[in-house]
Design a protein around this motif. Sequence first.
Motif: not given
Length: 355
Positions: A124-133, A169-173, A274-280
């Motif tokens: 999933i590390d294929g998008l800016d900020g996604l894996a870090g988020t 993430l400051i530099y990966n966003w 947000g989806t991850k937070l919803g499942f939590i």
Amino acid sequence: MLEIPGGRKIHKESIPSMGGIGIMLATFIGLAAWLSLDQLAFTRYLLIALGLMFTLGMRDDLVELTAIQKLLGQCVAALLVVIMADIRITGFYGFAGIHELPLFLSYGLTFLTIIVLTNAFNLIDGLDGLAGTISTITLAFLGWWFVSVGLFPYGIIAFTMVGAILSFLIYNWHPAKIFMGDTGSLSIGFMLSVLVILFIDKNGTMVPIQGLTFNAPIASGVALLIVPIYDTARIFVKRVSKGKSPLAPDKSHVHHFLMRMGFSHDKVAYILGGTKLGFIGLMFLGQSFEDHYMLPVVIALALTLGIILDIYTLQKVVKFNKNSPTVLSKRRTKKGYKKPHLSHDIFDRDKFNVN
């Protein structure tokens, strides 16, 4: 040490990679400052395995390793955790009537789970900020839970990694100035998989008096890593059903589909976070239910959301293609373009004999 655009890469200019070096150096320095000598000794095998995974990822970023070489390195790190640190899935905690697993089966299942989840996060590390988020949300929850039940060393490890990833993430966003590379994604994915397995086992074996427990430990663990688990399972099934290798790279990941719907990098990170937070949140709502009820609910909800995503993406792509001008019409709009025509002089000068 640069990610060159082209192929499956969607960035448009060369960007430095190996930002995972900063993440992991910050993590190790933070752990050296916060963990006592007793806590360092208690978690030594986990930290050694994390260091091994960090070295493996850095080596792969510098000189690309073969799939077998990467797998062998991951196997050594996983065995250190399973056998030496004794972090493993000890049973199914009542699900399907199974409580405790034989030791050999417990080792094998945990080993396989670590390998699969580590590589699933890497995908999933294929998008800016996604894996870090995604990792920040999961590690923050795990850190809070471990501290609340008295497992302070693991809570400190989780919170320390949160601080390191947030700084990165400051530099990966989007637009990213640096990527984490395999140096970061393999290390973070490995730690996430190990801590989630520990979370599952402790929830399944501890008594409620020890702290907040979730009666559906397996479903809760799946919910914590729902994004990489669903994404990996989805592309595996799709590739196999089309007769392709499940390991073949392509642009069929969930984040690629969301981008085809017109969402930018940061919006995709917000949506999946947000989806991850919803499942939590679902974990807390179903805290008193067992895996017999919660596991089907988690799986059904993930499949439903995935089907909705596929339908809307297809509709969006069809609509976009329908409204887009054809290739010929695009050529006609170019500056200086003149529609070709035949001069009448040609017919005056040349006689065509049709006999």
